[in-house]
Design a protein around this motif. Sequence first.
Motif, PDB file in Angstrom:
ATOM      1  N   VAL A  30      34.554   9.569  12.523  1.00  0.00           N
ATOM      2  CA  VAL A  30      35.886  10.013  12.955  1.00  0.00           C
ATOM      3  C   VAL A  30      36.950   9.382  12.067  1.00  0.00           C
ATOM      4  N   TRP A  31      38.030  10.120  11.853  1.00  0.00           N
ATOM      5  CA  TRP A  31      39.209   9.608  11.156  1.00  0.00           C
ATOM      6  C   TRP A  31      40.284   9.287  12.191  1.00  0.00           C
ATOM      7  N   ILE A  32      40.900   8.110  12.079  1.00  0.00           N
ATOM      8  CA  ILE A  32      41.961   7.726  13.007  1.00  0.00           C
ATOM      9  C   ILE A  32      43.124   7.094  12.253  1.00  0.00           C
ATOM     10  N   ASN A  33      44.307   7.322  12.766  1.00  0.00           N
ATOM     11  CA  ASN A  33      45.532   6.699  12.259  1.00  0.00           C
ATOM     12  C   ASN A  33      46.158   5.985  13.447  1.00  0.00           C
ATOM     13  N   THR A  34      45.951   4.674  13.528  1.00  0.00           N
ATOM     14  CA  THR A  34      46.254   3.917  14.742  1.00  0.00           C
ATOM     15  C   THR A  34      47.673   3.357  14.707  1.00  0.00           C
ATOM     16  N   ASN A  35      48.455   3.667  15.735  1.00  0.00           N
ATOM     17  CA  ASN A  35      49.849   3.240  15.817  1.00  0.00           C
ATOM     18  C   ASN A  35      49.921   1.768  16.217  1.00  0.00           C
ATOM     19  N   SER A  36      50.574   0.957  15.404  1.00  0.00           N
ATOM     20  CA  SER A  36      50.595  -0.490  15.602  1.00  0.00           C
ATOM     21  C   SER A  36      51.494  -0.938  16.743  1.00  0.00           C
ATOM     22  N   THR A  37      52.246  -0.018  17.350  1.00  0.00           N
ATOM     23  CA  THR A  37      53.089  -0.411  18.485  1.00  0.00           C
ATOM     24  C   THR A  37      52.285  -0.546  19.764  1.00  0.00           C
ATOM     25  N   LYS A  38      51.028  -0.168  19.740  1.00  0.00           N
ATOM     26  CA  LYS A  38      50.156  -0.280  20.917  1.00  0.00           C
ATOM     27  C   LYS A  38      49.073  -1.296  20.611  1.00  0.00           C
ATOM     28  N   ASP A  39      48.999  -2.368  21.402  1.00  0.00           N
ATOM     29  CA  ASP A  39      48.000  -3.419  21.207  1.00  0.00           C
ATOM     30  C   ASP A  39      46.822  -3.197  22.145  1.00  0.00           C
ATOM     31  N   GLY A  40      45.635  -3.037  21.572  1.00  0.00           N
ATOM     32  CA  GLY A  40      44.437  -2.798  22.360  1.00  0.00           C
ATOM     33  C   GLY A  40      44.274  -1.321  22.660  1.00  0.00           C
ATOM     34  N   GLN A  41      43.223  -0.706  22.125  1.00  0.00           N
ATOM     35  CA  GLN A  41      43.098   0.732  22.273  1.00  0.00           C
ATOM     36  C   GLN A  41      41.639   1.143  22.432  1.00  0.00           C
ATOM     37  N   ALA A  73      43.035  -6.060  21.155  1.00  0.00           N
ATOM     38  CA  ALA A  73      44.471  -6.147  21.423  1.00  0.00           C
ATOM     39  C   ALA A  73      45.204  -6.935  20.346  1.00  0.00           C
ATOM     40  N   ASP A  74      44.506  -7.898  19.718  1.00  0.00           N
ATOM     41  CA  ASP A  74      45.140  -8.680  18.649  1.00  0.00           C
ATOM     42  C   ASP A  74      44.759  -8.157  17.259  1.00  0.00           C
ATOM     43  N   GLY A 127      20.466 -10.940  15.306  1.00  0.00           N
ATOM     44  CA  GLY A 127      20.173  -9.635  14.745  1.00  0.00           C
ATOM     45  C   GLY A 127      21.163  -9.160  13.707  1.00  0.00           C
ATOM     46  N   CYS A 128      22.338  -9.783  13.638  1.00  0.00           N
ATOM     47  CA  CYS A 128      23.345  -9.361  12.659  1.00  0.00           C
ATOM     48  C   CYS A 128      22.952  -9.845  11.266  1.00  0.00           C
ATOM     49  N   THR A 129      22.707  -8.916  10.371  1.00  0.00           N
ATOM     50  CA  THR A 129      22.269  -9.262   9.020  1.00  0.00           C
ATOM     51  C   THR A 129      23.384  -9.152   7.988  1.00  0.00           C
ATOM     52  N   PHE A 130      24.481  -8.490   8.364  1.00  0.00           N
ATOM     53  CA  PHE A 130      25.589  -8.336   7.419  1.00  0.00           C
ATOM     54  C   PHE A 130      26.892  -8.202   8.177  1.00  0.00           C
ATOM     55  N   ASN A 131      27.919  -8.915   7.731  1.00  0.00           N
ATOM     56  CA  ASN A 131      29.246  -8.846   8.325  1.00  0.00           C
ATOM     57  C   ASN A 131      30.238  -9.180   7.216  1.00  0.00           C
ATOM     58  N   LYS A 132      30.887  -8.184   6.698  1.00  0.00           N
ATOM     59  CA  LYS A 132      31.783  -8.386   5.558  1.00  0.00           C
ATOM     60  C   LYS A 132      32.897  -9.369   5.906  1.00  0.00           C
ATOM     61  N   GLU A 133      33.182 -10.267   4.986  1.00  0.00           N
ATOM     62  CA  GLU A 133      34.260 -11.241   5.194  1.00  0.00           C
ATOM     63  C   GLU A 133      35.554 -10.710   4.597  1.00  0.00           C
ATOM     64  N   LEU A 134      36.630 -10.800   5.385  1.00  0.00           N
ATOM     65  CA  LEU A 134      37.931 -10.307   4.965  1.00  0.00           C
ATOM     66  C   LEU A 134      38.918 -11.449   4.778  1.00  0.00           C
ATOM     67  N   ALA A 135      39.919 -11.209   3.957  1.00  0.00           N
ATOM     68  CA  ALA A 135      40.961 -12.207   3.730  1.00  0.00           C
ATOM     69  C   ALA A 135      42.062 -12.129   4.766  1.00  0.00           C
ATOM     70  N   ASP A 136      42.095 -11.029   5.541  1.00  0.00           N
ATOM     71  CA  ASP A 136      43.108 -10.845   6.577  1.00  0.00           C
ATOM     72  C   ASP A 136      42.455 -10.133   7.754  1.00  0.00           C
ATOM     73  N   SER A 137      43.215  -9.799   8.769  1.00  0.00           N
ATOM     74  CA  SER A 137      42.633  -9.216   9.982  1.00  0.00           C
ATOM     75  C   SER A 137      42.124  -7.803   9.731  1.00  0.00           C
ATOM     76  N   VAL A 138      41.141  -7.413  10.528  1.00  0.00           N
ATOM     77  CA  VAL A 138      40.566  -6.075  10.447  1.00  0.00           C
ATOM     78  C   VAL A 138      41.653  -5.013  10.626  1.00  0.00           C
ATOM     79  N   GLY A 139      42.507  -5.232  11.619  1.00  0.00           N
ATOM     80  CA  GLY A 139      43.555  -4.257  11.890  1.00  0.00           C
ATOM     81  C   GLY A 139      44.522  -4.095  10.739  1.00  0.00           C
ATOM     82  N   LYS A 140      44.960  -5.195  10.174  1.00  0.00           N
ATOM     83  CA  LYS A 140      45.946  -5.121   9.095  1.00  0.00           C
ATOM     84  C   LYS A 140      45.377  -4.458   7.855  1.00  0.00           C
ATOM     85  N   ILE A 141      44.135  -4.783   7.529  1.00  0.00           N
ATOM     86  CA  ILE A 141      43.540  -4.243   6.310  1.00  0.00           C
ATOM     87  C   ILE A 141      43.191  -2.768   6.452  1.00  0.00           C
TER      88      ILE A 141
END
Length: 255
Positions: free
Chosen positions: A56-67, A84-85, A122-136
Motif C-alpha cells: 500500500v502507498w500512504i501519505n501520512t499527515n503529521s498533525t495526527k499522532d498515532g494512526q 504516536a511518537d 527471531g529478528c534477523t534484520f532491522n535497519k538502523e536509521l539516523a533519525d526516527s522512522v516517521g521523519k525519514i
Amino acid sequence: AVGDHTPVEADVRDIVYATDRFGFAGLAGDFNGVTSIVEIPNGDQYMINNSSTVSVWINTNSTKDGQYILGLGAWKGFHLEMAADWTWINFVTQYATANIPDSEDNKFTGLGDTKDNGGWQGCTFNKELADSVGKIYFKDKWAHVVSTYNATTKIATLFLNGEKVRQSDFNLWPVDDAKRTTTGVTFAGNLTDGGNKLALGFIQGSQNRVVPATWADPSNIYSYHFKGQMDDLRIYRVALSETEVATLHASEKPQ
C-alpha cells in the motif's frame, strides 16, 4: 482473484479524493483522521493462502499522532499502525500454528536491534536509521509499505520504499514456542455479520468487532484513525521476493 470485494455505498464513509503521488487530481483516497473509513467485504479471503503480501502507498499527515492505517479484524487478521511518537511502524499478522492461531508483530523501529543484540527473538534484520522512522519515511510524504510472509521459509519481511527494513525467521523461535509450527497466515476474527470486512483508515471494521474496546470502535472520533491519503492497495496470495518488491516500487513510484 476470488470473491466480491466491492464495498456497498454505506461502507464508504467521509472519503474524498485528493491528488495522488503523480500529481493527478481525485485519484487517492483522502482520510480525515476522525470519521473516514472504507469497509471491504470478505476480507478473510485475503488470508486463505499460507503465504501473503500486502502492499500500500500512504501519505501520512503529521498533525495526527498515532494512526491505525488499515486493519482486518485487528490482530485477528492483520493491521498496520504508526506509533504516536512516530518512532516505529508495525504490521501485525495472525498466523496458524499447531495449537491455536496467534499474532506476531513485524515492528520496524530503526534502532538496528536484532536477536543478536538485544532485539526480538527471531529478528534477523532491522535497519538502523539516523533519525526516527516517521521523519525519514512517513511524515507528510508518500511512502510504499509492503509486508510479506513466506510459508515455505517461515520468513516475514517488511519493506519501505522498495527496501527491506526488517525481517524475522520463525524457525529461530525457541523450540517449545508454537510459532515454530506456523504453517501460514490465517484469519481468526469474526466471519459473520460483517466481522470479516477489511477496514481502510482504522484497525477494524464497525460491525461485529473482534476488539470491543472503545479505542477500537470506528465511531470513536478520538481514537487513532488514519489521517492522510492512501492509494494502490494490493494483496497477493504469495510472498513477493525482494527483487519483486523492488520492481513493484520502481514501477509505482513517481519519477
